[in-house]
Design an enzyme around this catalytic site. Structure first.
Site, PDB file in Angstrom:
ATOM      1  N   GLN A 156      -4.100   7.869  -0.938  1.00  0.00           N
ATOM      2  CA  GLN A 156      -3.755   9.379  -0.922  1.00  0.00           C
ATOM      3  C   GLN A 156      -3.204   9.688   0.361  1.00  0.00           C
ATOM      4  OE1 GLN A 156      -4.105  11.879  -3.149  1.00  0.00           O
ATOM      5  NE2 GLN A 156      -2.438  13.023  -2.133  1.00  0.00           N
ATOM      6  N   PHE A 157      -1.764   9.091   1.180  1.00  0.00           N
ATOM      7  CA  PHE A 157      -1.297   8.594   2.243  1.00  0.00           C
ATOM      8  C   PHE A 157      -1.626  10.637   2.640  1.00  0.00           C
ATOM      9  CE2 PHE A 157       2.988   9.615   0.789  1.00  0.00           C
ATOM     10  CZ  PHE A 157       3.850  10.479   1.591  1.00  0.00           C
ATOM     11  N   THR A 158      -1.621  11.436   2.209  1.00  0.00           N
ATOM     12  CA  THR A 158      -0.778  12.971   2.615  1.00  0.00           C
ATOM     13  C   THR A 158      -2.412  12.740   2.803  1.00  0.00           C
ATOM     14  OG1 THR A 158      -2.020  13.753  -0.284  1.00  0.00           O
ATOM     15  CG2 THR A 158       0.523  13.765   0.811  1.00  0.00           C
TER      16      THR A 158
END
Length: 146
Positions: free
Chosen positions: A78-80
């Site tokens: 989950q890069f966000t």
């Protein structure tokens, strides 16, 4: 490294309408990696995740760990989680690691979890994913390496 941990009764992740990971009782993890994260960060967070006492004992006190209840992990990249929303209206993702580094650390993290005897299911790194889960409690925690 930043992980959003959610205690779950069940969870599954789909890519293109196909289930690629599914667990029953355990934890749903959204995993973010930043540029400076190392294999040591992955090991630290994995150790913390499996040993946090977040499951209830017979007295309904949170005294049991994921290991104690023989729970599973659904781990989703989950890069966000490294989105910075302080300025403007569009998040800035400059703190998120580049894909090659992020995938290496994410895989190291999952390997560390497995080495502790935990069943780990995952999404597909970099893919658009649909996640369904039942948050148990609800219990949601933020675990960070720094």
């Amino acid at each position: 490294m930043r992980v959003v941990l959610q205690r779950t009764k069940r969870a599954e992740v789909r890519v293109n309408d196909e289930v690629v990971g599914k667990i029953d009782r355990g934890v749903m993890l959204l995993v973010g990696v930043t540029h400076e994260d190392t294999h040591e960060d992955a090991a630290y967070v994995a150790e913390k995740v499996v040993n946090l006492r977040i499951f209830e004992d017979e007295l309904e006190k949170m005294n049991l760990s994921l290991l104690d209840v023989e729970g599973s992990v659904l781990s989703v990249s989950q890069f966000t989680l490294y989105g910075d929303c302080r300025k403007g209206r569009r998040p800035n993702f400059m703190a998120a690691a580049k894909p090659d580094h992020a995938e290496e650390i994410y895989e190291s993290f999952n390997k560390e979890l497995r080495s502790k005897g935990v069943t780990v299911e995952t999404g597909t790194f970099g893919a658009m994913m649909d996640i369904d889960f039942v948050n148990d409690g609800p219990v949601t925690l933020l675990v960070e390496s720094k």
